[in-house]
Design a protein around this motif. Structure first.
Motif, PDB file in Angstrom:
ATOM      1  N   ALA A  69     112.456  57.817  -3.679  1.00 33.58           N
ATOM      2  CA  ALA A  69     112.848  57.539  -5.068  1.00 33.58           C
ATOM      3  C   ALA A  69     111.620  57.266  -5.923  1.00 33.58           C
ATOM      4  CB  ALA A  69     113.810  56.353  -5.112  1.00 33.58           C
ATOM      5  N   ARG A  70     110.682  56.510  -5.372  1.00 33.03           N
ATOM      6  CA  ARG A  70     109.449  56.208  -6.108  1.00 33.03           C
ATOM      7  C   ARG A  70     108.634  57.484  -6.341  1.00 33.03           C
ATOM      8  NH1 ARG A  70     107.584  52.290  -3.082  1.00 33.03           N
ATOM      9  NH2 ARG A  70     106.072  53.521  -1.935  1.00 33.03           N
ATOM     10  N   MET A  71     108.545  58.335  -5.319  1.00 29.09           N
ATOM     11  CA  MET A  71     107.821  59.586  -5.454  1.00 29.09           C
ATOM     12  C   MET A  71     108.484  60.483  -6.506  1.00 29.09           C
ATOM     13  SD  MET A  71     107.003  62.558  -2.664  1.00 29.09           S
ATOM     14  CE  MET A  71     108.718  63.059  -2.620  1.00 29.09           C
ATOM     15  N   ASN A  72     109.801  60.509  -6.525  1.00 30.36           N
ATOM     16  CA  ASN A  72     110.512  61.301  -7.538  1.00 30.36           C
ATOM     17  C   ASN A  72     110.188  60.810  -8.948  1.00 30.36           C
ATOM     18  OD1 ASN A  72     111.737  63.044  -5.740  1.00 30.36           O
ATOM     19  ND2 ASN A  72     113.598  61.815  -5.575  1.00 30.36           N
ATOM     20  N   ALA A  73     110.125  59.508  -9.121  1.00 27.73           N
ATOM     21  CA  ALA A  73     109.774  58.952 -10.427  1.00 27.73           C
ATOM     22  C   ALA A  73     108.345  59.330 -10.802  1.00 27.73           C
ATOM     23  CB  ALA A  73     109.940  57.438 -10.419  1.00 27.73           C
TER      24      ALA A  73
ATOM     25  N   LEU B 227     117.571  50.684 -16.814  1.00 27.62           N
ATOM     26  CA  LEU B 227     117.884  52.039 -17.286  1.00 27.62           C
ATOM     27  C   LEU B 227     117.958  53.062 -16.150  1.00 27.62           C
ATOM     28  CD1 LEU B 227     115.595  52.113 -20.444  1.00 27.62           C
ATOM     29  CD2 LEU B 227     118.097  52.022 -20.421  1.00 27.62           C
ATOM     30  N   LEU B 228     117.009  53.006 -15.212  1.00 30.68           N
ATOM     31  CA  LEU B 228     116.919  54.027 -14.175  1.00 30.68           C
ATOM     32  C   LEU B 228     117.643  53.671 -12.885  1.00 30.68           C
ATOM     33  CD1 LEU B 228     113.180  55.107 -14.514  1.00 30.68           C
ATOM     34  CD2 LEU B 228     115.200  56.121 -15.576  1.00 30.68           C
ATOM     35  N   GLN B 229     117.782  52.398 -12.624  1.00 27.14           N
ATOM     36  CA  GLN B 229     118.431  51.912 -11.403  1.00 27.14           C
ATOM     37  C   GLN B 229     117.841  52.572 -10.151  1.00 27.14           C
ATOM     38  OE1 GLN B 229     122.671  52.221 -11.940  1.00 27.14           O
ATOM     39  NE2 GLN B 229     122.635  50.873 -13.708  1.00 27.14           N
ATOM     40  N   ILE B 230     116.520  52.511 -10.051  1.00 29.00           N
ATOM     41  CA  ILE B 230     115.804  53.077  -8.911  1.00 29.00           C
ATOM     42  C   ILE B 230     115.453  51.964  -7.927  1.00 29.00           C
ATOM     43  CG2 ILE B 230     113.627  54.160  -8.185  1.00 29.00           C
ATOM     44  CD1 ILE B 230     113.648  55.741 -10.753  1.00 29.00           C
ATOM     45  N   ASP B 231     115.644  52.257  -6.653  1.00 28.96           N
ATOM     46  CA  ASP B 231     115.217  51.344  -5.592  1.00 28.96           C
ATOM     47  C   ASP B 231     113.746  51.629  -5.317  1.00 28.96           C
ATOM     48  OD1 ASP B 231     114.770  49.793  -3.369  1.00 28.96           O
ATOM     49  OD2 ASP B 231     116.153  50.893  -2.076  1.00 28.96           O
ATOM     50  N   TRP B 232     112.859  50.801  -5.859  1.00 27.36           N
ATOM     51  CA  TRP B 232     111.424  51.049  -5.752  1.00 27.36           C
ATOM     52  C   TRP B 232     110.900  50.899  -4.334  1.00 27.36           C
ATOM     53  CZ3 TRP B 232     109.779  53.774  -9.532  1.00 27.36           C
ATOM     54  CH2 TRP B 232     110.332  53.623 -10.801  1.00 27.36           C
ATOM     55  N   SER B 233     111.678  50.289  -3.456  1.00 25.51           N
ATOM     56  CA  SER B 233     111.250  50.194  -2.055  1.00 25.51           C
ATOM     57  C   SER B 233     111.528  51.499  -1.306  1.00 25.51           C
ATOM     58  CB  SER B 233     111.955  49.032  -1.359  1.00 25.51           C
ATOM     59  OG  SER B 233     113.353  49.254  -1.301  1.00 25.51           O
ATOM     60  N   ASP B 234     112.299  52.386  -1.909  1.00 29.50           N
ATOM     61  CA  ASP B 234     112.584  53.703  -1.336  1.00 29.50           C
ATOM     62  C   ASP B 234     111.454  54.654  -1.728  1.00 29.50           C
ATOM     63  OD1 ASP B 234     113.494  56.230  -0.658  1.00 29.50           O
ATOM     64  OD2 ASP B 234     115.426  56.027  -1.671  1.00 29.50           O
ATOM     65  N   ASN B 235     110.656  55.052  -0.746  1.00 25.27           N
ATOM     66  CA  ASN B 235     109.477  55.884  -1.011  1.00 25.27           C
ATOM     67  C   ASN B 235     109.830  57.196  -1.704  1.00 25.27           C
ATOM     68  OD1 ASN B 235     107.728  54.016   0.105  1.00 25.27           O
ATOM     69  ND2 ASN B 235     107.848  54.918   2.138  1.00 25.27           N
TER      70      ASN B 235
END
Length: 68
Positions: free
Chosen positions: A51-55, A41-49
């Motif tokens: 992007a993870r912080m934004n989530a 659903l979100l298509q977030i790259d969780w290895s990207d700090n």
């Protein structure tokens, strides 16, 4: 709502499936499936700090701590 709760606990547990499953009292495969759905659903790259912080900020903004 289960996906958001799972994501919140998953991030709190440093993206550890086992710790998340233990915390939510569900099987690890359930966590894997839920996180796969979140990723779809979100298509977030969780290895990207960032992007993870934004989530994480979004979850806090939604104030899930009080709703869960």
């Amino acid at each position: 709502m289960e996906l958001l709760k799972t994501l919140k606990v998953y991030l709190e547990n440093n993206m550890n499936y086992s710790a998340t499953a233990e915390k939510l009292y569900v099987h690890i495969n359930t966590i894997r499936k839920r996180i796969d759905k979140v990723n779809e659903l979100l298509q977030i790259d969780w290895s990207d700090n960032i992007a993870r912080m934004n989530a994480e900020l979004l979850l806090r903004f939604l104030n899930l701590e009080e709703k869960i």
